[in-house]
Design an enzyme around this catalytic site. Sequence first.
Site, PDB file in Angstrom:
ATOM      1  N   ASP A 182       3.391  13.280 -67.360  1.00 57.33           N
ATOM      2  CA  ASP A 182       2.946  12.495 -66.206  1.00 57.33           C
ATOM      3  C   ASP A 182       3.144  13.309 -64.926  1.00 57.33           C
ATOM      4  OD1 ASP A 182       2.574  10.035 -64.424  1.00 57.33           O
ATOM      5  OD2 ASP A 182       2.514   9.155 -66.427  1.00 57.33           O
ATOM      6  N   HIS A 223       4.939   7.275 -61.099  1.00 60.18           N
ATOM      7  CA  HIS A 223       4.411   6.738 -62.352  1.00 60.18           C
ATOM      8  C   HIS A 223       5.231   7.195 -63.555  1.00 60.18           C
ATOM      9  CE1 HIS A 223       1.397   6.142 -65.630  1.00 60.18           C
ATOM     10  NE2 HIS A 223       1.071   5.096 -64.894  1.00 60.18           N
ATOM     11  N   SER A 321      -0.727   1.417 -68.238  1.00 62.57           N
ATOM     12  CA  SER A 321       0.353   2.293 -67.778  1.00 62.57           C
ATOM     13  C   SER A 321       1.699   1.835 -68.327  1.00 62.57           C
ATOM     14  CB  SER A 321       0.406   2.316 -66.249  1.00 62.57           C
ATOM     15  OG  SER A 321      -0.723   2.971 -65.722  1.00 62.57           O
TER      16      SER A 321
END
Length: 672
Positions: A182, A223, A321
Amino acid sequence: MATLHFTIFILLLFLSTFALLLLTHLQYGIQSFPFQSPPAPSCDSGQSWAVRLHADPHHEDELECEELDVIANQVAEQAGLHNQGQIGHLEGHYLLCSSHPGANVWRNNLHPGKVLANHPNVLWYSQERVLSRSKRSMAFNDPHYPKQWHLHNGVNKDMDINVTGIWEHNITGQGVTVVVVDDGVQHTHKDLKPNYSPEGSYDLNSNDPDPMPHPDVHSDNHHGTRCAGEIAAVPNNSFCAVGVAYGSKVAGIRVLDGPLTDSLEAIAFNKHYQVNDIYSCSWGPDDDGHTVDGPHPLGKVTSDWFMQQGTGCTESHTGTSAAAPLAAGMVALMLQVRPCLGWRDVQHIIAFTATKCDNSSDWRENGAGFHHSHQHGFGLLNAWKLVNAAKIWEPVPFLVSYQSSVFDEKVSIPSYPKELVRTWKVTAADLALSGMRTLEHVAVTVTITHPCRGNLEIVLFCPSGIPSVIGARRAIDRDSAGYQDWTFSTVRCWGERADGQYYLKLSDHKEPSSQQCASVGELKQWKLTLYGSSLTFKDVKDRQMLVRDAMSGKYLHSNFSLPCSPGLDIPSEMISPFTSSSLRFLLLLGCFALFWSLYYILEAAMAHLDLRCLQCLSWRKTGHRVRNGRRVEEALDEEDEGSQERESGVELHAVHDSEAKMPLIDRDMMTT
């Protein structure tokens, strides 16, 4: 000759080693219990007796299982009961049930307990009763844990991942490392630091080992940290929340905070694969309704951050996600109980255990008995079912494929309700070379021209006749590029027989008022590709029954464990430079070097011995002797010498010639 003998010896050594490996493999096969064992015996409450039997109650000698089965049948008949078979793996222990469930009707009004108490073949017996057991509750002091409805949903029943029962068995992902690919992972975070794995981490954007996120203007690089928290946030630290696999290790690969190329993406998908077991990637191409993109050729291998006024916790991490890290965490739980699961084993177990949700969706049952929805796939992942199935799962056979010819069509696609239909029949003979019997993935590769790509609908029909929409209509996609050698795939045919008729249907849902989309599209070419294995249809159905049988948790409650086949160990080169494979190779190489050295030494010794013998012979024939450090010459009888010279002149010549070629030995050197 000596070289030949050595070669034969090495060959025998190799054959003996191979025999030992084969014997070990057969032992593993014999121990593969679940696929050969009968269902666990069971009886109605209060109507069963557990007994331990023996032919002679005064001796503990082992008997064959067949003999004990016969004795169990005899004892059951005499007690008016029915033999339900051996209790698990406990040899000599049998479960006997009443022949009349629910009623106290005994043969000759004699209670079974009295018969068993006086029977000479019964060592002991016990009438079973229902045990009172309550679940241990999982309580954590993390303030956000009560809000994690996906872990324990007390409002909407069956709408969580059913993980707390797994935790109660101390299955938390121990020994497994999950890497989050990520925008980085803040590994100094209080929820992540104890479980952080630096060995599995890297920053591909900055080309250094530290995957710490770099704060940006929009504060977007959080994230990866959130995903890592979902997976492995530690419990009971009075901070934030709890990870689904809070006993696992979590690593980070930073790759999204910069230009992403095909090669960089491919590197990210296998970076530190010797350490990382699971790669969590909850990102992809733009999901805007316009874009059609996917992995390029090289790419085909919770908590929040504190930076920029972050609090360390978030309640806004949702969608795919959040779903992908949850799935990665559940796979970590599976790997703890069954470390040798491969990626296809995980896919199979998901298909076998996922539960239906949202009854308003288009659930269909395919030809193998699997339920599938275009909206939810096989359904909601259930940690309890996943782990219990993993506990008894045998690895599936290796992946095989079949590919049809490329069909050049150049045919127009009609407007709906008319459809363009293409068929291809796959026969058993077509699949014979690969050995494929049942399906996993089915793919269709097409080249289509169309003025408004989003108007097209592409449907593939499985051999059972169930339809799969592989190319759905996209209302806002007005791209005129069409599809160029684009591959669509489906798992809706999972487990079905691979041979059969496949249908491809294309339709154009035009808007009459749109001038841009008025022209006709065209199918240029297409091909069909099947992926599956040598599992038979019966194998699939047998595994479905086995998985259903395991859902009671009886294997999870016990110490039962299947062995992992040799060669499927998780690589450990980064942790230890010597793996089991390399050690075996070094051992074989060492044995070879040892025997070769012994052979060489022996050969050299024999050659040296032969040379000394020749020297001794030549000295003896020339009459030289060395005694007390002095050279003594003994006179030979002249008459005998003359006779020998006359009888064997050639031999004397040879001896003298040898003497002439012998090195001269100085007398002083001899005395020293």
